[in-house]
Design a protein around this motif. Structure first.
Motif, PDB file in Angstrom:
ATOM      1  N   ILE A 135      -4.638 -26.993  25.191  1.00 56.10           N
ATOM      2  CA  ILE A 135      -4.083 -25.537  25.323  1.00 56.10           C
ATOM      3  C   ILE A 135      -2.998 -25.469  24.490  1.00 56.10           C
ATOM      4  CG2 ILE A 135      -2.692 -23.992  26.785  1.00 56.10           C
ATOM      5  CD1 ILE A 135      -4.162 -25.357  29.228  1.00 56.10           C
ATOM      6  N   LEU A 136      -2.240 -26.056  24.109  1.00 61.13           N
ATOM      7  CA  LEU A 136      -0.993 -26.015  23.341  1.00 61.13           C
ATOM      8  C   LEU A 136      -1.619 -25.959  21.658  1.00 61.13           C
ATOM      9  CD1 LEU A 136       1.526 -28.459  24.582  1.00 61.13           C
ATOM     10  CD2 LEU A 136       1.994 -25.916  24.709  1.00 61.13           C
ATOM     11  N   ALA A 137      -2.471 -26.773  21.503  1.00 63.49           N
ATOM     12  CA  ALA A 137      -3.169 -26.691  20.327  1.00 63.49           C
ATOM     13  C   ALA A 137      -4.087 -25.251  20.088  1.00 63.49           C
ATOM     14  CB  ALA A 137      -4.196 -27.768  20.102  1.00 63.49           C
ATOM     15  N   THR A 138      -4.535 -24.719  21.054  1.00 56.45           N
ATOM     16  CA  THR A 138      -5.159 -23.519  20.878  1.00 56.45           C
ATOM     17  C   THR A 138      -4.173 -22.225  20.577  1.00 56.45           C
ATOM     18  OG1 THR A 138      -7.040 -24.364  22.260  1.00 56.45           O
ATOM     19  CG2 THR A 138      -6.810 -21.990  22.037  1.00 56.45           C
ATOM     20  N   VAL A 139      -3.006 -22.409  21.311  1.00 54.95           N
ATOM     21  CA  VAL A 139      -1.853 -21.548  21.243  1.00 54.95           C
ATOM     22  C   VAL A 139      -1.484 -21.577  19.892  1.00 54.95           C
ATOM     23  CG1 VAL A 139       0.113 -20.783  22.128  1.00 54.95           C
ATOM     24  CG2 VAL A 139      -1.473 -21.397  23.842  1.00 54.95           C
ATOM     25  N   HIS A 140      -1.120 -22.530  19.381  1.00 56.40           N
ATOM     26  CA  HIS A 140      -0.438 -22.981  18.110  1.00 56.40           C
ATOM     27  C   HIS A 140      -1.273 -22.335  17.221  1.00 56.40           C
ATOM     28  CE1 HIS A 140       3.194 -24.928  19.085  1.00 56.40           C
ATOM     29  NE2 HIS A 140       2.643 -25.966  19.687  1.00 56.40           N
ATOM     30  N   ARG A 141      -2.444 -22.410  16.977  1.00 53.67           N
ATOM     31  CA  ARG A 141      -3.412 -22.105  16.091  1.00 53.67           C
ATOM     32  C   ARG A 141      -3.559 -20.480  16.178  1.00 53.67           C
ATOM     33  NH1 ARG A 141      -6.990 -25.516  17.199  1.00 53.67           N
ATOM     34  NH2 ARG A 141      -8.324 -24.377  18.632  1.00 53.67           N
ATOM     35  N   PHE A 142      -3.874 -19.894  17.286  1.00 51.22           N
ATOM     36  CA  PHE A 142      -3.841 -18.532  17.694  1.00 51.22           C
ATOM     37  C   PHE A 142      -2.373 -17.782  17.078  1.00 51.22           C
ATOM     38  CE2 PHE A 142      -3.517 -14.959  20.919  1.00 51.22           C
ATOM     39  CZ  PHE A 142      -4.426 -14.128  20.179  1.00 51.22           C
ATOM     40  N   VAL A 143      -1.091 -18.540  17.473  1.00 51.20           N
ATOM     41  CA  VAL A 143       0.021 -17.856  16.882  1.00 51.20           C
ATOM     42  C   VAL A 143       0.052 -17.982  15.203  1.00 51.20           C
ATOM     43  CG1 VAL A 143       2.365 -18.453  16.772  1.00 51.20           C
ATOM     44  CG2 VAL A 143       1.088 -18.434  19.041  1.00 51.20           C
ATOM     45  N   ARG A 144      -0.722 -18.953  14.664  1.00 48.52           N
ATOM     46  CA  ARG A 144      -0.559 -19.015  13.244  1.00 48.52           C
ATOM     47  C   ARG A 144      -1.475 -18.289  12.617  1.00 48.52           C
ATOM     48  NH1 ARG A 144      -2.128 -24.120  12.890  1.00 48.52           N
ATOM     49  NH2 ARG A 144      -4.400 -23.417  12.438  1.00 48.52           N
ATOM     50  N   ASP A 145      -2.627 -18.197  13.063  1.00 48.78           N
ATOM     51  CA  ASP A 145      -3.822 -17.641  12.350  1.00 48.78           C
ATOM     52  C   ASP A 145      -3.673 -16.154  12.620  1.00 48.78           C
ATOM     53  OD1 ASP A 145      -4.097 -20.067  11.430  1.00 48.78           O
ATOM     54  OD2 ASP A 145      -6.068 -20.371  12.611  1.00 48.78           O
ATOM     55  N   LYS A 146      -3.569 -15.719  13.960  1.00 45.51           N
ATOM     56  CA  LYS A 146      -3.866 -14.194  14.308  1.00 45.51           C
ATOM     57  C   LYS A 146      -2.551 -13.502  14.694  1.00 45.51           C
ATOM     58  CE  LYS A 146      -8.175 -14.613  14.153  1.00 45.51           C
ATOM     59  NZ  LYS A 146      -9.074 -14.532  15.396  1.00 45.51           N
ATOM     60  N   LEU A 147      -1.541 -14.308  15.310  1.00 47.81           N
ATOM     61  CA  LEU A 147      -0.471 -13.228  15.732  1.00 47.81           C
ATOM     62  C   LEU A 147       0.662 -12.861  14.635  1.00 47.81           C
ATOM     63  CD1 LEU A 147       0.284 -14.624  19.581  1.00 47.81           C
ATOM     64  CD2 LEU A 147      -1.299 -12.837  18.756  1.00 47.81           C
ATOM     65  N   ILE A 148       0.990 -14.146  14.123  1.00 47.81           N
ATOM     66  CA  ILE A 148       2.230 -13.988  13.050  1.00 47.81           C
ATOM     67  C   ILE A 148       1.662 -12.915  11.880  1.00 47.81           C
ATOM     68  CG2 ILE A 148       3.508 -15.059  11.368  1.00 47.81           C
ATOM     69  CD1 ILE A 148       3.753 -17.404  13.003  1.00 47.81           C
ATOM     70  N   PRO A 149       0.357 -12.968  11.367  1.00 48.34           N
ATOM     71  CA  PRO A 149       0.179 -12.112  10.458  1.00 48.34           C
ATOM     72  C   PRO A 149      -0.133 -10.736  10.922  1.00 48.34           C
ATOM     73  CG  PRO A 149      -1.430 -14.269  10.505  1.00 48.34           C
ATOM     74  CD  PRO A 149      -0.635 -14.124  11.590  1.00 48.34           C
ATOM     75  N   CYS A 150      -0.044 -10.571  12.286  1.00 44.12           N
ATOM     76  CA  CYS A 150      -0.282  -9.275  12.926  1.00 44.12           C
ATOM     77  C   CYS A 150       1.003  -8.570  13.137  1.00 44.12           C
ATOM     78  CB  CYS A 150      -1.006  -9.281  13.998  1.00 44.12           C
ATOM     79  SG  CYS A 150      -1.562  -7.701  14.616  1.00 44.12           S
ATOM     80  N   GLU A 151       2.109  -9.390  13.103  1.00 48.07           N
ATOM     81  CA  GLU A 151       3.362  -9.104  13.552  1.00 48.07           C
ATOM     82  C   GLU A 151       3.899  -7.638  12.685  1.00 48.07           C
ATOM     83  OE1 GLU A 151       5.852 -13.067  14.584  1.00 48.07           O
ATOM     84  OE2 GLU A 151       6.025 -12.166  12.653  1.00 48.07           O
ATOM     85  N   GLN A 152       3.903  -7.395  11.509  1.00 52.00           N
ATOM     86  CA  GLN A 152       4.429  -6.171  10.793  1.00 52.00           C
ATOM     87  C   GLN A 152       3.359  -4.901  11.332  1.00 52.00           C
ATOM     88  OE1 GLN A 152       7.194  -6.409   9.449  1.00 52.00           O
ATOM     89  NE2 GLN A 152       7.134  -4.127   8.994  1.00 52.00           N
ATOM     90  N   GLU A 153       2.159  -5.161  11.449  1.00 50.14           N
ATOM     91  CA  GLU A 153       1.121  -4.150  11.786  1.00 50.14           C
ATOM     92  C   GLU A 153       1.601  -3.578  13.258  1.00 50.14           C
ATOM     93  OE1 GLU A 153      -3.144  -3.049  13.325  1.00 50.14           O
ATOM     94  OE2 GLU A 153      -2.845  -4.938  12.143  1.00 50.14           O
ATOM     95  N   VAL A 154       2.063  -4.478  14.350  1.00 48.18           N
ATOM     96  CA  VAL A 154       2.502  -4.002  15.482  1.00 48.18           C
ATOM     97  C   VAL A 154       3.849  -3.438  15.485  1.00 48.18           C
ATOM     98  CG1 VAL A 154       3.201  -5.283  17.556  1.00 48.18           C
ATOM     99  CG2 VAL A 154       1.104  -5.926  16.705  1.00 48.18           C
ATOM    100  N   ALA A 155       4.700  -3.972  14.584  1.00 47.32           N
ATOM    101  CA  ALA A 155       6.322  -3.298  14.601  1.00 47.32           C
ATOM    102  C   ALA A 155       5.941  -1.861  14.000  1.00 47.32           C
ATOM    103  CB  ALA A 155       6.936  -4.124  13.520  1.00 47.32           C
ATOM    104  N   GLU A 156       5.192  -1.594  13.001  1.00 46.89           N
ATOM    105  CA  GLU A 156       4.990  -0.341  12.409  1.00 46.89           C
ATOM    106  C   GLU A 156       3.987   0.656  13.441  1.00 46.89           C
ATOM    107  OE1 GLU A 156       2.981  -1.167   8.661  1.00 46.89           O
ATOM    108  OE2 GLU A 156       4.837  -2.013   7.638  1.00 46.89           O
ATOM    109  N   THR A 157       3.216   0.198  14.035  1.00 45.69           N
ATOM    110  CA  THR A 157       2.441   1.092  14.828  1.00 45.69           C
ATOM    111  C   THR A 157       2.552   1.072  16.444  1.00 45.69           C
ATOM    112  OG1 THR A 157       0.684  -0.779  15.276  1.00 45.69           O
ATOM    113  CG2 THR A 157       0.245   0.608  13.487  1.00 45.69           C
ATOM    114  N   ASP A 158       3.693   0.269  16.890  1.00 46.02           N
ATOM    115  CA  ASP A 158       4.074   0.204  18.273  1.00 46.02           C
ATOM    116  C   ASP A 158       2.840  -0.111  19.188  1.00 46.02           C
ATOM    117  OD1 ASP A 158       5.770   0.161  20.535  1.00 46.02           O
ATOM    118  OD2 ASP A 158       5.807   2.136  20.628  1.00 46.02           O
ATOM    119  N   SER A 159       1.786  -0.995  18.466  1.00 43.64           N
ATOM    120  CA  SER A 159       0.595  -1.223  19.474  1.00 43.64           C
ATOM    121  C   SER A 159       0.199  -2.588  18.922  1.00 43.64           C
ATOM    122  CB  SER A 159      -0.577   0.055  19.165  1.00 43.64           C
ATOM    123  OG  SER A 159      -1.583  -0.319  19.992  1.00 43.64           O
ATOM    124  N   ILE A 160      -0.294  -3.200  19.885  1.00 38.31           N
ATOM    125  CA  ILE A 160      -1.135  -4.491  19.610  1.00 38.31           C
ATOM    126  C   ILE A 160      -2.598  -4.383  19.544  1.00 38.31           C
ATOM    127  CG2 ILE A 160      -1.613  -6.695  20.673  1.00 38.31           C
ATOM    128  CD1 ILE A 160       0.712  -6.750  22.269  1.00 38.31           C
TER     129      ILE A 160
END
Length: 383
Positions: free
Chosen positions: A11-36
């Motif tokens: 589970i932790l490996a899956t979450v770490h990979r998800f955070v690295r590959d999907k969430l962090i690259p999407c952070e700025q978009e979420v901040a600018e659009t106020d939407s996930i």
């Protein structure tokens, strides 16, 4: 209490990979659009993040507290908004049902929450009832086979996305304290519910809060959590005790991200012919942050293990929430300072995290409320 280290590691490996590959690259978009983005939420559902703490018999992962805080620390290495959308399903939005719900309530609602088909929300705070939660004014009047709920809830996390609300309302109109409060499961599409405009917050863009207005909302008697009136405040406190450990874990995850980014910057930024990390005053800020982060992580892990062992962790949970939320604020401040002028510019994540983490000293019990909980318990001789 780690039940299956191999499964937890997966589970932790899956979450770490998800955070690295999907969430962090999407952070700025979420901040600018106020939407996930919906695709991100769909992937959260697919990998089971909405049901981490819901028992396995209802479709969840049934993580222990110790397992949960490790996953939360990993997940909140990315923007806190990502955890917020699923956090209520694993925490205050579902745990009232998990802890005190009837078998029928658990069987009907928990599988929908575990899958993410429904997003849960916890409706306690009101315009006139925040830290003084026992003074809430929302009423629930019994009428034959249903209750009629009237009142307004404020700053309700995930209100715009919610499929159900855990609503705290006063069933005993003559009471003036917590003993007259009951807890209800209320479907968000019930006639009479109005969601206010999304609050414009200092930080945590993408994590939405709003008012929820109940105007003669009819709720079946079967949706009274536990089937007993007057137990709502006790349910809320059980939920919040667990939530305080979870929020402390969120603070640890955010502080780790802040510190890693600051260390990287200190190693790369050249001034006076050398990386600023070579200067002792910068090292001092890094060292203080590392020490406080370790202390918070250790507190959270120990308290999680004690809760798994069945011990009363009311005071320890308050200590975790108090220390970790104050800690991440100090770490964020130091990390902005290490970045210098760059730390004040939104091109760097540290500026956004600085605003995001300010909330942790306020919600689910302010630092001052934690101090009162701890101090009063000490004076009364509670352990």
């Amino acid at each position: 209490m780690i039940r299956d280290q191999q499964t937890l590691d997966l589970i932790l490996a899956t979450v770490h990979r998800f955070v690295r590959d999907k969430l962090i690259p999407c952070e700025q978009e979420v901040a600018e659009t106020d939407s996930i983005p919906p695709a991100i939420i769909d992937e959260m559902r697919a990998i089971g993040l909405f049901g981490l703490t819901i028992p396995e018999e209802y479709g969840g992962a049934g993580l222990t507290m110790e397992e949960e805080v490790q996953v939360i620390i990993a997940l909140t290495y990315a923007s806190p908004a990502f955890r917020s959308i699923l956090g209520t399903n694993n925490g205050i939005g579902s745990q009232g049902i998990v802890i005190d719900g009837t078998p029928e309530q658990k069987a009907f609602w928990l599988p929908q929450l575990a899958s993410g088909a429904l997003i849960g929300s916890f409706a306690l705070t009101e315009p006139g009832a925040g830290s003084d939660a026992a003074s809430l004014a929302t009423s629930a009047v019994r009428m034959d086979d249903h209750y009629v709920i009237n009142g307004t809830k404020r700053y309700i996390t995930n209100a715009p996305e919610a499929g159900i609300f855990t609503v705290m309302a006063r069933t005993d109109a003559s009471s003036t304290d917590s003993r007259g409060v009951s807890a209800f499961i209320v479907a968000a599409n019930t006639p009479g519910i109005t969601i206010g405009k999304i609050d414009r917050k200092m930080g945590q863009k993408g994590a939405h809060t709003a008012d929820v207005v109940f105007d003669n909302v009819k709720v079946p008697v079967a949706n009274l959590i536990g089937g007993i009136e007057g137990q709502g405040f006790k349910t809320a406190m059980k939920v919040l005790d667990k939530g305080r450990i979870t929020i402390a874990a969120v603070c640890v995850g955010a502080a780790q991200r802040l510190l890693d980014d600051a260390l990287r910057y200190a190693q790369e930024r050249i001034q006076f012919g050398q990386p600023i990390g070579q200067f002792q005053l910068v090292q001092a800020m890094l060292a203080d942050s590392r020490a406080e982060l370790l202390a918070a992580r250790s507190m959270v892990m120990e308290t999680a293990r004690k809760r798994d062992a069945g011990e009363n962790v009311k005071i320890d949970a308050a200590c975790c929430k108090l220390f970790a939320s104050e800690m991440v604020g100090r770490v964020a401040d130091r990390c902005v300072q290490i970045h210098g002028g760059a730390g004040y510019i939104s091109d760097y994540a540290v500026e956004r995290f600085y605003r995001d983490v300010r909330l942790f000293r306020i919600f689910e019990g302010t630092s001052q409320i934690q101090q009162l909980v701890i101090g009063r318990a000490m004076v009364l001789g509670e352990t």
